[in-house]
Design a protein around this motif. Sequence first.
Motif, PDB file in Angstrom:
ATOM      1  N   LEU A  40      -6.856  -5.973 -11.470  1.00 52.35           N
ATOM      2  CA  LEU A  40      -7.511  -5.439 -10.427  1.00 52.35           C
ATOM      3  C   LEU A  40      -6.531  -4.443  -9.487  1.00 52.35           C
ATOM      4  CD1 LEU A  40      -8.937  -8.860  -9.194  1.00 52.35           C
ATOM      5  CD2 LEU A  40     -10.044  -7.133 -10.777  1.00 52.35           C
ATOM      6  N   THR A  41      -7.318  -3.681  -8.598  1.00 51.88           N
ATOM      7  CA  THR A  41      -6.654  -3.104  -7.640  1.00 51.88           C
ATOM      8  C   THR A  41      -7.089  -3.257  -6.231  1.00 51.88           C
ATOM      9  OG1 THR A  41      -8.166  -1.052  -7.972  1.00 51.88           O
ATOM     10  CG2 THR A  41      -6.535  -1.237  -9.506  1.00 51.88           C
ATOM     11  N   ASN A  42      -6.437  -2.795  -5.438  1.00 48.77           N
ATOM     12  CA  ASN A  42      -7.029  -2.627  -3.908  1.00 48.77           C
ATOM     13  C   ASN A  42      -8.540  -2.357  -3.795  1.00 48.77           C
ATOM     14  OD1 ASN A  42      -4.437  -3.431  -3.405  1.00 48.77           O
ATOM     15  ND2 ASN A  42      -3.933  -1.933  -2.017  1.00 48.77           N
ATOM     16  N   ALA A  43      -8.877  -1.478  -4.673  1.00 49.44           N
ATOM     17  CA  ALA A  43     -10.185  -0.761  -4.436  1.00 49.44           C
ATOM     18  C   ALA A  43     -11.405  -2.020  -4.882  1.00 49.44           C
ATOM     19  CB  ALA A  43     -10.297   0.307  -5.636  1.00 49.44           C
ATOM     20  N   ASP A  44     -10.681  -3.107  -5.739  1.00 46.53           N
ATOM     21  CA  ASP A  44     -11.690  -4.137  -5.773  1.00 46.53           C
ATOM     22  C   ASP A  44     -11.940  -4.970  -4.736  1.00 46.53           C
ATOM     23  OD1 ASP A  44     -12.282  -3.949  -8.676  1.00 46.53           O
ATOM     24  OD2 ASP A  44     -10.104  -3.876  -8.920  1.00 46.53           O
ATOM     25  N   LEU A  45     -11.174  -5.122  -3.676  1.00 45.28           N
ATOM     26  CA  LEU A  45     -11.220  -5.851  -2.458  1.00 45.28           C
ATOM     27  C   LEU A  45     -11.988  -5.088  -1.562  1.00 45.28           C
ATOM     28  CD1 LEU A  45      -7.694  -7.184  -2.077  1.00 45.28           C
ATOM     29  CD2 LEU A  45      -9.313  -8.104  -3.598  1.00 45.28           C
ATOM     30  N   LYS A  46     -13.232  -5.142  -1.120  1.00 46.12           N
ATOM     31  CA  LYS A  46     -14.373  -4.576  -0.246  1.00 46.12           C
ATOM     32  C   LYS A  46     -14.554  -5.344   1.062  1.00 46.12           C
ATOM     33  CE  LYS A  46     -15.624  -1.928  -4.435  1.00 46.12           C
ATOM     34  NZ  LYS A  46     -16.729  -1.442  -5.319  1.00 46.12           N
ATOM     35  N   THR A  47     -15.089  -4.306   2.035  1.00 44.08           N
ATOM     36  CA  THR A  47     -15.745  -5.061   2.969  1.00 44.08           C
ATOM     37  C   THR A  47     -17.273  -5.445   2.818  1.00 44.08           C
ATOM     38  OG1 THR A  47     -16.579  -3.273   3.779  1.00 44.08           O
ATOM     39  CG2 THR A  47     -14.397  -3.705   4.234  1.00 44.08           C
ATOM     40  N   ALA A  48     -17.949  -6.061   3.545  1.00 47.65           N
ATOM     41  CA  ALA A  48     -19.092  -6.351   3.407  1.00 47.65           C
ATOM     42  C   ALA A  48     -20.069  -5.272   3.256  1.00 47.65           C
ATOM     43  CB  ALA A  48     -20.077  -7.323   4.517  1.00 47.65           C
ATOM     44  N   GLU A  49     -19.660  -4.163   3.831  1.00 48.74           N
ATOM     45  CA  GLU A  49     -20.542  -2.920   3.573  1.00 48.74           C
ATOM     46  C   GLU A  49     -20.125  -2.060   2.393  1.00 48.74           C
ATOM     47  OE1 GLU A  49     -18.836  -3.636   6.292  1.00 48.74           O
ATOM     48  OE2 GLU A  49     -20.520  -4.237   7.510  1.00 48.74           O
ATOM     49  N   GLY A  50     -19.185  -2.578   1.319  1.00 50.61           N
ATOM     50  CA  GLY A  50     -18.728  -1.957   0.335  1.00 50.61           C
ATOM     51  C   GLY A  50     -17.455  -0.879   0.327  1.00 50.61           C
ATOM     52  N   LEU A  51     -16.745  -0.974   1.566  1.00 45.81           N
ATOM     53  CA  LEU A  51     -15.607   0.135   1.653  1.00 45.81           C
ATOM     54  C   LEU A  51     -14.417  -0.755   1.109  1.00 45.81           C
ATOM     55  CD1 LEU A  51     -16.283   1.240   5.330  1.00 45.81           C
ATOM     56  CD2 LEU A  51     -16.788   2.392   3.396  1.00 45.81           C
ATOM     57  N   PRO A  52     -13.721  -0.130   0.224  1.00 44.04           N
ATOM     58  CA  PRO A  52     -12.579  -0.737  -0.524  1.00 44.04           C
ATOM     59  C   PRO A  52     -11.271  -0.564   0.277  1.00 44.04           C
ATOM     60  CG  PRO A  52     -12.826   1.774  -1.232  1.00 44.04           C
ATOM     61  CD  PRO A  52     -14.266   1.330  -0.221  1.00 44.04           C
ATOM     62  N   LEU A  53     -10.431  -1.486  -0.250  1.00 37.18           N
ATOM     63  CA  LEU A  53      -9.000  -1.398   0.546  1.00 37.18           C
ATOM     64  C   LEU A  53      -8.361  -0.231   0.054  1.00 37.18           C
ATOM     65  CD1 LEU A  53      -7.182  -3.031   2.444  1.00 37.18           C
ATOM     66  CD2 LEU A  53      -6.212  -4.156   0.430  1.00 37.18           C
ATOM     67  N   PRO A  54      -7.861   0.489   1.220  1.00 38.41           N
ATOM     68  CA  PRO A  54      -6.877   1.871   0.712  1.00 38.41           C
ATOM     69  C   PRO A  54      -5.802   1.642  -0.199  1.00 38.41           C
ATOM     70  CG  PRO A  54      -7.297   1.748   3.081  1.00 38.41           C
ATOM     71  CD  PRO A  54      -7.619   0.348   2.561  1.00 38.41           C
ATOM     72  N   ASP A  55      -5.512   2.359  -1.084  1.00 39.82           N
ATOM     73  CA  ASP A  55      -4.194   2.067  -1.771  1.00 39.82           C
ATOM     74  C   ASP A  55      -3.005   2.708  -1.211  1.00 39.82           C
ATOM     75  OD1 ASP A  55      -5.372   1.279  -4.323  1.00 39.82           O
ATOM     76  OD2 ASP A  55      -6.005   3.156  -4.739  1.00 39.82           O
ATOM     77  N   THR A  56      -3.147   3.549  -0.266  1.00 34.76           N
ATOM     78  CA  THR A  56      -1.896   4.043   0.711  1.00 34.76           C
ATOM     79  C   THR A  56      -1.958   4.178   2.183  1.00 34.76           C
ATOM     80  OG1 THR A  56      -2.630   6.560   0.168  1.00 34.76           O
ATOM     81  CG2 THR A  56      -1.043   5.757  -1.347  1.00 34.76           C
ATOM     82  N   GLU A  57      -0.940   4.427   2.616  1.00 36.30           N
ATOM     83  CA  GLU A  57      -0.879   4.296   4.149  1.00 36.30           C
ATOM     84  C   GLU A  57       0.180   5.388   4.642  1.00 36.30           C
ATOM     85  OE1 GLU A  57      -0.971   0.545   5.829  1.00 36.30           O
ATOM     86  OE2 GLU A  57       1.165   0.084   5.341  1.00 36.30           O
ATOM     87  N   PHE A  58       0.380   5.465   5.671  1.00 40.07           N
ATOM     88  CA  PHE A  58       1.667   6.031   6.415  1.00 40.07           C
ATOM     89  C   PHE A  58       2.385   5.285   7.176  1.00 40.07           C
ATOM     90  CE2 PHE A  58      -1.755   9.484   5.770  1.00 40.07           C
ATOM     91  CZ  PHE A  58      -1.009  10.397   5.128  1.00 40.07           C
ATOM     92  N   ASN A  59       3.748   5.293   7.111  1.00 37.89           N
ATOM     93  CA  ASN A  59       4.720   4.785   7.889  1.00 37.89           C
ATOM     94  C   ASN A  59       4.960   5.527   9.423  1.00 37.89           C
ATOM     95  OD1 ASN A  59       6.494   6.487   7.264  1.00 37.89           O
ATOM     96  ND2 ASN A  59       7.613   5.258   5.587  1.00 37.89           N
ATOM     97  N   ASP A  60       5.871   4.962   9.949  1.00 35.79           N
ATOM     98  CA  ASP A  60       6.141   5.845  11.093  1.00 35.79           C
ATOM     99  C   ASP A  60       6.968   6.952  11.030  1.00 35.79           C
ATOM    100  OD1 ASP A  60       8.432   4.495  10.395  1.00 35.79           O
ATOM    101  OD2 ASP A  60       8.889   3.209  12.150  1.00 35.79           O
ATOM    102  N   ARG A  61       7.595   7.308   9.619  1.00 35.06           N
ATOM    103  CA  ARG A  61       8.138   8.450   9.400  1.00 35.06           C
ATOM    104  C   ARG A  61       7.228   9.472   8.944  1.00 35.06           C
ATOM    105  NH1 ARG A  61      11.707   4.679   7.690  1.00 35.06           N
ATOM    106  NH2 ARG A  61      11.015   5.204   5.597  1.00 35.06           N
ATOM    107  N   GLY A  62       5.856   9.225   8.680  1.00 38.30           N
ATOM    108  CA  GLY A  62       4.729   9.826   8.343  1.00 38.30           C
ATOM    109  C   GLY A  62       4.828  10.024   6.719  1.00 38.30           C
ATOM    110  N   GLU A  63       5.408   9.186   6.138  1.00 41.54           N
ATOM    111  CA  GLU A  63       5.511   8.916   4.565  1.00 41.54           C
ATOM    112  C   GLU A  63       4.466   8.056   4.135  1.00 41.54           C
ATOM    113  OE1 GLU A  63      10.460   9.125   4.317  1.00 41.54           O
ATOM    114  OE2 GLU A  63       9.520   7.479   4.176  1.00 41.54           O
ATOM    115  N   ALA A  64       3.741   8.681   2.912  1.00 40.88           N
ATOM    116  CA  ALA A  64       2.806   8.030   2.508  1.00 40.88           C
ATOM    117  C   ALA A  64       3.302   6.613   1.450  1.00 40.88           C
ATOM    118  CB  ALA A  64       2.016   8.878   1.492  1.00 40.88           C
ATOM    119  N   ILE A  65       3.039   5.751   2.011  1.00 42.66           N
ATOM    120  CA  ILE A  65       3.507   4.418   0.916  1.00 42.66           C
ATOM    121  C   ILE A  65       2.381   3.601   0.490  1.00 42.66           C
ATOM    122  CG2 ILE A  65       5.808   4.377   2.395  1.00 42.66           C
ATOM    123  CD1 ILE A  65       4.312   2.118   4.113  1.00 42.66           C
TER     124      ILE A  65
END
Length: 357
Positions: free
Chosen positions: A189-214
């Motif tokens: 599975l991936t993060n995209a398989d975890l969804k809200t009740a409205e069907g929105l998937p959990l993101p795969d990436t985000e930004f840290n406090d240095r602006g880097e994608a993690i």
Amino acid sequence: MNYRFLLIMTAFVACTGHLFAQGERKDKTAVTYEELYDEPYSVNKLFIGIQPLYGELFVTNVNAGFGMEAAYYYKDKADFHAHFRKTYSQQFFDFSRDLASKQSSVDNRAEVYNYFELGGTYHVKDFEQSSKTKMFLFKKSYRGDKWAARVPLSADVPCKVRKIYGVRVGAIIWDSSTDLERVLEKQGLTNADLKTAEGLPLPDTEFNDRGEAIDVHPFTNIATLGGYVGGSMSWIKNVAVNFDKFEEGIDDLIFTAYADILLSPSMRLDDIVYTSKGPNGEPIGPTMTYLVDPVKTKIFGFRMGIDGRFNRQFSWAYGIETGYRPSIQGRSYYALLKISFPVFGTNLDYKVESFGK
């Protein structure tokens, strides 16, 4: 080269010669003894032990900590036990919780590992047989280096052994944090398989406090309520003898081997609570809940293990256990080692006779 080889061979011969010399015991003669007692049914009724150390290689969460354990023997009919353990306060001994504090991207609070067990064994067959026990022969003059330089002698002493065939049943409750990222990878599975009740998937990436994608690292908690049913066999010896030329010999071990089928019909995984982050790692969106329904769990399992304790007022005990615990599918294997010290034992008989003058 020949010189070195000669030195090595000389050292080898000297060492082996010493070992053979150890085996040549001039005092290897028959020993006589006086039996002090041989009563496998006269054991303490209650044992309470403190466990300063246990270690568990549990795929869901590797952990170590402390606990307490109690065992009560009701005549020759049944025995009962209770067990509690949890990790030390330092997160280092609670692997998943420690990892969550360093890597988790979600808002879920990582739970401390806790384990509770309460059970009993009905004695289907409780009987006595003739047997033998091996006792090591020790003299006061052997203390210190003198004992280390000797090959210990032993003697087979006839004794009685109490055997118990039992049927076990009990309840188990435990909860823990766990690394959901590894679970998703294990189950394809991936993060995209975890969804809200409205069907929105959990993101795969985000930004840290240095602006880097993690990567987004999801963690969750698991809590189970279940039980077990199984069988056991116990061996109880309670014998002491007084050797003529050696120190007293005692064998008072209570040893149990068991195997159980585990079932946890109540198993809960916390849904993921996550807040989206902006280009500098700051929370920007509403906090949302992502369902973990796609994650597969396993409610059945089994275990086998051994327990040992000694029929004394103050002693120690040990336990080894392994198997597959009901948990998240693919992450249920565990191996456990626990040590209890001190263990307080009592027969709960504090009455004395009284006579009129």
